[in-house]
Design an enzyme around this catalytic site. Structure first.
Site, PDB file in Angstrom:
ATOM      1  N   GLU A 242     -13.936  -9.210   1.462  1.00 26.92           N
ATOM      2  CA  GLU A 242     -12.534  -9.528   1.771  1.00 26.92           C
ATOM      3  C   GLU A 242     -12.336 -10.959   2.239  1.00 26.92           C
ATOM      4  O   GLU A 242     -11.283 -11.537   2.003  1.00 26.92           O
ATOM      5  CB  GLU A 242     -11.918  -8.529   2.758  1.00 26.92           C
ATOM      6  CG  GLU A 242     -12.482  -8.548   4.144  1.00 26.92           C
ATOM      7  CD  GLU A 242     -11.849  -7.496   5.037  1.00 26.92           C
ATOM      8  OE1 GLU A 242     -10.664  -7.194   4.890  1.00 26.92           O
ATOM      9  OE2 GLU A 242     -12.563  -6.975   5.901  1.00 26.92           O
TER      10      GLU A 242
ATOM     11  N   HIS B  71     -30.321   5.181  -8.104  1.00 28.12           N
ATOM     12  CA  HIS B  71     -29.508   5.921  -9.080  1.00 28.12           C
ATOM     13  C   HIS B  71     -28.470   5.023  -9.750  1.00 28.12           C
ATOM     14  O   HIS B  71     -27.467   5.512 -10.247  1.00 28.12           O
ATOM     15  CB  HIS B  71     -28.858   7.116  -8.383  1.00 28.12           C
ATOM     16  CG  HIS B  71     -29.875   8.006  -7.748  1.00 28.12           C
ATOM     17  ND1 HIS B  71     -30.647   8.882  -8.467  1.00 28.12           N
ATOM     18  CD2 HIS B  71     -30.281   8.100  -6.465  1.00 28.12           C
ATOM     19  CE1 HIS B  71     -31.484   9.501  -7.650  1.00 28.12           C
ATOM     20  NE2 HIS B  71     -31.279   9.046  -6.428  1.00 28.12           N
TER      21      HIS B  71
ATOM     22  N   TRP C  86       4.528 -10.841   2.070  1.00 22.90           N
ATOM     23  CA  TRP C  86       3.377 -10.399   1.281  1.00 22.90           C
ATOM     24  C   TRP C  86       3.996  -9.792   0.026  1.00 22.90           C
ATOM     25  O   TRP C  86       4.624  -8.728   0.080  1.00 22.90           O
ATOM     26  CB  TRP C  86       2.566  -9.361   2.050  1.00 22.90           C
ATOM     27  CG  TRP C  86       1.314  -8.952   1.351  1.00 22.90           C
ATOM     28  CD1 TRP C  86       0.098  -9.569   1.445  1.00 22.90           C
ATOM     29  CD2 TRP C  86       1.130  -7.849   0.453  1.00 22.90           C
ATOM     30  NE1 TRP C  86      -0.823  -8.912   0.656  1.00 22.90           N
ATOM     31  CE2 TRP C  86      -0.218  -7.853   0.038  1.00 22.90           C
ATOM     32  CE3 TRP C  86       1.977  -6.853  -0.050  1.00 22.90           C
ATOM     33  CZ2 TRP C  86      -0.740  -6.916  -0.846  1.00 22.90           C
ATOM     34  CZ3 TRP C  86       1.457  -5.925  -0.933  1.00 22.90           C
ATOM     35  CH2 TRP C  86       0.112  -5.961  -1.327  1.00 22.90           C
TER      36      TRP C  86
ATOM     37  N   CYS D 195       4.435  -7.987   5.386  1.00 24.43           N
ATOM     38  CA  CYS D 195       5.622  -8.785   5.644  1.00 24.43           C
ATOM     39  C   CYS D 195       5.965  -8.715   7.128  1.00 24.43           C
ATOM     40  O   CYS D 195       5.797  -7.681   7.757  1.00 24.43           O
ATOM     41  CB  CYS D 195       6.837  -8.337   4.848  1.00 24.43           C
ATOM     42  SG  CYS D 195       6.622  -8.436   3.082  1.00 24.43           S
TER      43      CYS D 195
ATOM     44  N   GLU E  95     -19.301  -1.186   5.643  1.00 29.38           N
ATOM     45  CA  GLU E  95     -18.431  -2.090   6.383  1.00 29.38           C
ATOM     46  C   GLU E  95     -18.886  -3.545   6.189  1.00 29.38           C
ATOM     47  O   GLU E  95     -18.056  -4.447   6.035  1.00 29.38           O
ATOM     48  CB  GLU E  95     -18.420  -1.677   7.867  1.00 29.38           C
ATOM     49  CG  GLU E  95     -17.637  -2.565   8.803  1.00 29.38           C
ATOM     50  CD  GLU E  95     -16.165  -2.736   8.456  1.00 29.38           C
ATOM     51  OE1 GLU E  95     -15.648  -2.050   7.556  1.00 29.38           O
ATOM     52  OE2 GLU E  95     -15.534  -3.619   9.077  1.00 29.38           O
TER      53      GLU E  95
ATOM     54  N   ASN F  50      11.243  -5.675   4.665  1.00 30.38           N
ATOM     55  CA  ASN F  50       9.830  -5.302   4.585  1.00 30.38           C
ATOM     56  C   ASN F  50       9.791  -3.893   4.011  1.00 30.38           C
ATOM     57  O   ASN F  50      10.487  -3.012   4.509  1.00 30.38           O
ATOM     58  CB  ASN F  50       9.222  -5.344   6.001  1.00 30.38           C
ATOM     59  CG  ASN F  50       7.794  -4.820   6.040  1.00 30.38           C
ATOM     60  OD1 ASN F  50       7.142  -4.682   5.008  1.00 30.38           O
ATOM     61  ND2 ASN F  50       7.319  -4.520   7.238  1.00 30.38           N
ATOM     62  N   GLY F  51       9.002  -3.700   2.959  1.00 30.15           N
ATOM     63  CA  GLY F  51       8.915  -2.366   2.356  1.00 30.15           C
ATOM     64  C   GLY F  51       9.047  -2.472   0.849  1.00 30.15           C
ATOM     65  O   GLY F  51       8.966  -3.556   0.277  1.00 30.15           O
TER      66      GLY F  51
ATOM     67  N   LYS G 290      -2.495  -7.894   7.124  1.00 31.54           N
ATOM     68  CA  LYS G 290      -3.113  -7.121   8.189  1.00 31.54           C
ATOM     69  C   LYS G 290      -2.646  -5.669   8.223  1.00 31.54           C
ATOM     70  O   LYS G 290      -3.423  -4.765   8.436  1.00 31.54           O
ATOM     71  CB  LYS G 290      -2.797  -7.821   9.510  1.00 31.54           C
ATOM     72  CG  LYS G 290      -3.459  -7.197  10.720  1.00 31.54           C
ATOM     73  CD  LYS G 290      -4.940  -7.476  10.725  1.00 31.54           C
ATOM     74  CE  LYS G 290      -5.647  -6.809  11.875  1.00 31.54           C
ATOM     75  NZ  LYS G 290      -7.087  -6.702  11.584  1.00 31.54           N
TER      76      LYS G 290
ATOM     77  N   LYS H 172     -16.540  -6.467   4.654  1.00 29.41           N
ATOM     78  CA  LYS H 172     -16.258  -7.720   5.368  1.00 29.41           C
ATOM     79  C   LYS H 172     -16.541  -8.914   4.469  1.00 29.41           C
ATOM     80  O   LYS H 172     -15.767  -9.866   4.424  1.00 29.41           O
ATOM     81  CB  LYS H 172     -17.120  -7.861   6.629  1.00 29.41           C
ATOM     82  CG  LYS H 172     -16.768  -7.043   7.830  1.00 29.41           C
ATOM     83  CD  LYS H 172     -15.500  -7.437   8.549  1.00 29.41           C
ATOM     84  CE  LYS H 172     -14.314  -6.750   7.951  1.00 29.41           C
ATOM     85  NZ  LYS H 172     -13.924  -5.469   8.426  1.00 29.41           N
TER      86      LYS H 172
ATOM     87  N   ARG I 204       0.680 -10.709   8.979  1.00 27.45           N
ATOM     88  CA  ARG I 204       1.200  -9.568   8.214  1.00 27.45           C
ATOM     89  C   ARG I 204       1.462  -9.909   6.748  1.00 27.45           C
ATOM     90  O   ARG I 204       1.744  -9.021   5.944  1.00 27.45           O
ATOM     91  CB  ARG I 204       2.512  -9.086   8.846  1.00 27.45           C
ATOM     92  CG  ARG I 204       2.365  -8.639  10.270  1.00 27.45           C
ATOM     93  CD  ARG I 204       3.698  -8.174  10.790  1.00 27.45           C
ATOM     94  NE  ARG I 204       4.088  -6.935  10.158  1.00 27.45           N
ATOM     95  CZ  ARG I 204       3.850  -5.738  10.644  1.00 27.45           C
ATOM     96  NH1 ARG I 204       3.227  -5.609  11.790  1.00 27.45           N
ATOM     97  NH2 ARG I 204       4.233  -4.659  10.011  1.00 27.45           N
TER      98      ARG I 204
END
Ligand code: F6R
Length: 619
Positions: free
Chosen positions: A499, A515, A74, A2, A492, A100-101, A614, A496, A27
């Site tokens: 997402e 395995h 968000w 947010c 990584e 925000n929170g 983000k 990428k 955000r």
């Protein structure tokens, strides 16, 4: 998560808020809204969807006034719809706020407020705060003990003590038309000081271009902003002097330029950002690295017998590279811990264990909590951080900035390579304090100096990445495989891809594949092998052959001049040859580009992937 923006001053506020929300949109971007207070009335415009759509709404139904607040959301509590978008009104509309929170005890508070007759219009936890504020203002007015600014500050204080959770808040009161109130616990807020005007925002990006003087609000502080004045009150300490800092950020730093997406821009910035991460940090005479902000004496540093790196997501992957580097070059036992686990775990740590919190944003809730927990136990805690003035950077005992500039694309790219660069410098630094010889230190320095140019060359694989993306973008599953330094690169690469393109991808140590994950291999599942030349190259080739034997398509990331790989893999993306321990800096480039092109071909919103934000400021 947010984004909050607020303004009070002499300018018309609407465009300042909309522009600020555009810059904060990374955000959170499921809905957005603004509120403007003018002539004792609060005007509200809010909407599910992007800031652009809100911009359209306010251009059709403009709001006049020179104080206001805005929010880009968000969602945590309540689905994404117009009603749940911020700002929220409290009471009969006399209070308006953005939040925000997360308020953990909202359901209990909501029931208590409903019992008092307050009507709820949203499913959010934030509306509880708005009604609670309205109730407290009413109660204090009835008591008659306070008035003016004090009444609103008292109302805020008595509201905040009832909240369990985290908040960054910006609040307007209909009856207090010349003051904007903000408060924080656990969610960042920065105040910008202008000429007869003040700004507030979740981070500094919307302030750049308006002012270069900022004050970072700390937890448990309330700030009272008017056009010409700023007061800060701490819950326990009372009035505090605002600590004004210089904001070293230009509006242009956050601009897209000629690139179609921030992610691509940031991928191509890496020769420069890696250079920035190293600038001024070599001591050639002593063949070591130097850091200005560790804030520990050489003696204290020599005593360190264990390092714990803690982080989330991509930063955790950089940490895993760091673990390999620190153990190889400094021989210090090192662990990389998921911050979300470390904050609640209680692993044994010797007195001389040093903690590094690795974070791009400096605001990740779990990383902050893990760092605080370690600090509480008396360990030196340092930050490897990109965002100057962020909570983690300020709370750490010391640290190292990445100097990568604002990272706007939600998928982290340049921050990752900068983190790995700094961790390499750190391994050199600790290594030279212990077992690493002068010639070995000098060799590392000269190899590192070549990296920006080699990354520039690696970026030339862009066209090949596009070609490979075009071949495989319809696949539903990908495997990413690498060993040693390239195992974190594989992790990584998989992150990428998933997402931003929403394709299922798994990163594995290449030999571990037998395995379990090898069961996934079929003609439709590409395996991306990160196989630059290294000490165990033949072993990785054997793993690659195992996939080929099962008809799995293989994409190889290999060193230029590797003729053998071309015979084995279906597609090869060549990158410059470097020392093994520096391969993550080079091999991650084609993986970033591959994900980018696949996501573009699938029509995904590369910079604003679904469900993500983000800066993860909630647990
Ligand atoms: C992935 C990504 C996230 C972040 C993670 C930690 O591309 O960006 O996985 O790496 O949320 O964020 P910071 O580094 O800001 O603590």
């Amino acid at each position: 998560m947010c984004g909050i923006i607020g303004y009070i001053g002499h300018q018309q506020v609407q465009n300042i808020l909309i522009d600020g929300l555009h810059r904060l949109e990374y955000r959170g971007y499921d809905s957005a809204g603004i509120a403007v207070l003018e002539g004792g009335e609060i005007g509200l415009r809010k909407k599910a969807g992007r800031v652009q759509e809100l911009g359209q709404l306010v251009s059709e139904q403009p709001l006049q006034g020179s104080m206001g607040i805005g929010h880009t959301r968000w969602a945590t509590h309540g689905e994404v719809n117009d009603a749940n978008s911020h700002p929220h009104l409290g009471g009969d509309g006399e209070v308006c706020l953005v939040h925000n929170g997360v308020i953990e005890n909202y359901s209990k508070l909501r029931k208590a407020l409903q019992a008092k007759g307050y009507e709820f219009h949203t499913a959010t936890d934030s509306e509880v705060i708005a009604h609670l504020l309205a109730f407290e203002v009413k109660r204090l007015k009835e008591d008659g003990d306070s008035e003016g600014q004090a009444l609103y500050v008292n109302a805020i204080q008595s509201t905040l003590v009832q909240l369990k959770g985290t908040y960054g808040l910006a609040v307007l009161f209909e009856d207090c038309p010349d003051k904007l109130f903000v408060a924080r616990v656990g969610s960042p807020l920065v105040i910008g000081i202008g000429e007869n005007e003040h700004f507030v925002a979740s981070d500094a990006s919307p302030l750049a271009g308006h002012t270069d003087e900022v004050v970072y609000l700390s937890d448990n502080e309330i700030a009272i902003l008017s056009a010409g004045d700023l007061q800060i009150i701490h819950r326990d300490a009372g009035a505090v002097n605002p600590k004004i800092e210089v904001l070293d950020q230009q509006a242009a730093d956050s601009e897209l330029g000629d690139f179609p997406h921030y992610m691509l821009k940031e991928i191509f910035e890496q020769p420069q950002t890696i250079e920035n991460a190293m600038r001024g940090r070599f001591n050639d005479d002593e063949a070591t690295a130097v850091f200005g902000g560790l804030n520990l004496t050489a003696q204290q540093l020599r005593r360190i017998d264990r390092v714990v790196l803690t982080a989330c997501g991509t930063s955790w992957h950089a940490g895993l590279v760091g673990e390999y580097l620190l153990e190889e070059f400094a021989r210090i036992p090192t662990e990389v811990e998921y911050a979300s686990e470390l904050r609640y775990r209680n692993p044994p740590m010797s007195e001389n264990t040093m903690i590094f919190a690795i974070t791009q944003s400096g605001e990740t809730a779990d990383t902050l909590a893990a760092m605080r927990e370690c600090k509480r136990k008396g360990h030196p805690t340092l930050a490897i951080c990109n965002t100057v003035g962020s909570t983690i950077a300020r709370e750490a005992d010391g640290g190292i900035y990445l100097h990568a500039g604002p990272e706007i694309g939600v998928a982290s790219t340049k921050a990752f390579t900068s983190q790995v660069t700094v961790l390499t410098l750190l391994a050199l630094f600790f290594g030279r304090m212990r077992h690493l010889s002068y010639p070995a230190g000098s060799r590392i320095i000269s190899h590192l100096r070549e990296i920006p140019e080699l990354v520039e060359q690696a970026l030339k694989c862009n066209e090949m990445c596009k070609y490979v993306a075009d071949k495989y973008y319809n696949s539903n599953n990908f495997l990413y495989l690498g060993r040693l330094y390239n195992f974190p690169v594989a992790l990584e690469g998989a992150l990428k891809l998933k997402e931003i393109s929403y394709i299922h991808a798994e990163g594995y140590p290449a030999a571990e594949m037998k395995h379990g994950p090898i069961a996934l291999v079929d003609e439709q599942t590409p395996s991306v092998f990160v196989v630059p030349r290294c000490g165990i190259y033949p072993k990785v080739i054997s793993n690659l052959e195992e996939v080929k034997a099962r008809k799995g398509p293989v994409i190889a990331i290999a060193c230029q001049g590797d003729d053998k790989i071309a015979e084995l893999a279906d597609d090869v993306i060549f990158v410059p040859d470097v020392e093994e321990y520096l391969q993550p800096l080079i091999a991650s480039i084609p993986l970033q580009l591959l994900s980018y092109h696949i996501a573009v071909l699938r029509g995904c919103n590369v910079d604003r992937p679904r469900n993500l934000a983000k800066s993860v400021t909630v647990e």
